[in-house]
Design a protein around this motif. Structure first.
Motif, mmCIF file in Angstrom:
data_model
loop_
_atom_site.group_PDB
_atom_site.id
_atom_site.type_symbol
_atom_site.label_atom_id
_atom_site.label_comp_id
_atom_site.label_asym_id
_atom_site.label_seq_id
_atom_site.Cartn_x
_atom_site.Cartn_y
_atom_site.Cartn_z
ATOM 1 N N GLU A 50 1.664 9.650 9.796
ATOM 2 C CA GLU A 50 1.737 8.647 8.570
ATOM 3 C C GLU A 50 0.560 8.923 7.714
ATOM 4 O OE1 GLU A 50 -0.592 4.834 10.117
ATOM 5 O OE2 GLU A 50 1.092 5.403 11.391
ATOM 6 N N TYR A 51 0.810 8.766 6.355
ATOM 7 C CA TYR A 51 -0.237 8.863 5.182
ATOM 8 C C TYR A 51 -0.312 7.502 4.701
ATOM 9 C CZ TYR A 51 1.318 14.022 5.414
ATOM 10 O OH TYR A 51 1.558 15.160 5.842
ATOM 11 N N ARG A 52 -1.445 6.983 4.410
ATOM 12 C CA ARG A 52 -1.914 5.716 4.180
ATOM 13 C C ARG A 52 -2.743 6.160 2.820
ATOM 14 N NH1 ARG A 52 0.088 1.324 7.070
ATOM 15 N NH2 ARG A 52 0.780 1.955 9.069
ATOM 16 N N LYS A 53 -2.878 4.884 1.825
ATOM 17 C CA LYS A 53 -3.458 4.886 0.611
ATOM 18 C C LYS A 53 -3.389 6.202 -0.152
ATOM 19 C CE LYS A 53 -7.203 1.908 2.637
ATOM 20 N NZ LYS A 53 -8.413 1.656 2.885
ATOM 21 N N VAL A 54 -1.929 6.447 -0.219
ATOM 22 C CA VAL A 54 -1.296 7.672 -0.993
ATOM 23 C C VAL A 54 -1.907 7.787 -2.339
ATOM 24 C CG1 VAL A 54 0.597 9.218 -1.489
ATOM 25 C CG2 VAL A 54 0.334 8.070 0.491
ATOM 26 N N GLU B 25 1.029 -0.988 0.069
ATOM 27 C CA GLU B 25 -0.049 0.108 -0.008
ATOM 28 C C GLU B 25 0.842 1.206 -0.158
ATOM 29 O OE1 GLU B 25 -3.837 0.825 2.536
ATOM 30 O OE2 GLU B 25 -2.029 1.412 3.758
ATOM 31 N N ARG B 26 0.676 2.333 -0.942
ATOM 32 C CA ARG B 26 1.451 3.588 -1.026
ATOM 33 C C ARG B 26 1.283 4.049 0.392
ATOM 34 N NH1 ARG B 26 1.233 6.052 -6.947
ATOM 35 N NH2 ARG B 26 2.122 4.331 -8.237
ATOM 36 N N ALA C 120 -0.844 9.776 -5.675
ATOM 37 C CA ALA C 120 0.458 10.743 -6.108
ATOM 38 C C ALA C 120 0.313 12.006 -6.388
ATOM 39 C CB ALA C 120 1.115 9.998 -7.333
ATOM 40 N N GLU C 121 -0.845 12.418 -7.156
ATOM 41 C CA GLU C 121 -1.273 13.851 -7.310
ATOM 42 C C GLU C 121 -1.030 14.448 -6.023
ATOM 43 O OE1 GLU C 121 -4.108 16.604 -10.100
ATOM 44 O OE2 GLU C 121 -3.976 14.431 -10.596
ATOM 45 N N GLY C 122 -0.466 15.616 -5.927
ATOM 46 C CA GLY C 122 -0.617 16.461 -4.770
ATOM 47 C C GLY C 122 0.052 15.987 -3.333
ATOM 48 N N HIS C 123 0.515 14.907 -3.419
ATOM 49 C CA HIS C 123 0.993 14.186 -2.309
ATOM 50 C C HIS C 123 2.156 14.898 -1.716
ATOM 51 C CE1 HIS C 123 1.337 11.699 1.022
ATOM 52 N NE2 HIS C 123 2.726 11.047 0.589
ATOM 53 N N ALA C 124 3.057 15.023 -2.653
ATOM 54 C CA ALA C 124 4.378 15.691 -2.286
ATOM 55 C C ALA C 124 4.323 17.060 -1.517
ATOM 56 C CB ALA C 124 5.322 15.650 -3.229
ATOM 57 N N ALA D 276 4.301 20.566 2.996
ATOM 58 C CA ALA D 276 3.792 21.693 3.889
ATOM 59 C C ALA D 276 3.696 21.175 5.285
ATOM 60 C CB ALA D 276 2.201 21.735 3.350
ATOM 61 N N PHE D 277 3.330 20.212 5.650
ATOM 62 C CA PHE D 277 3.317 19.448 6.738
ATOM 63 C C PHE D 277 4.749 19.494 7.397
ATOM 64 C CE2 PHE D 277 4.482 15.993 9.917
ATOM 65 C CZ PHE D 277 3.763 16.210 10.971
#
Length: 71
Positions: free
Chosen positions: A49-53, A34-35, A55-59, A64-65
């Motif tokens: 933690e970020y689950r079920k990432v 799971e990404r 790609a678009e906008g995630h970086a 920002a965090f």
């Protein structure tokens, strides 16, 4: 680079973070990764933690965090 990269050939870390999950593609079920993104502080503590990432906008979201948390 001023950060550590990890290779998980045995899958031990995958298991630790519970990122091996059942997935489906074209009607077939299989186990896959799971990404996910995990952010640690300077002491090595997990702070986000970020689950079920997706790609678009995630970086941008993670950056920002990090800026908010560590600047």
């Amino acid at each position: 680079m001023n950060f550590l990269l990890l290779s998980d050939e045995t899958g031990e870390v995958h298991e630790l973070f519970k990122v091996i999950v059942p997935k489906k593609m074209y009607g077939k079920e299989y186990m896959g990764t799971e990404r996910s993104t995990f952010v640690f502080d300077e002491e090595g503590e997990l702070v986000k933690e970020y689950r079920k990432v997706k790609a678009e906008g995630h970086a941008e979201e993670v950056l920002a965090f990090i800026k908010e948390r560590f600047d």
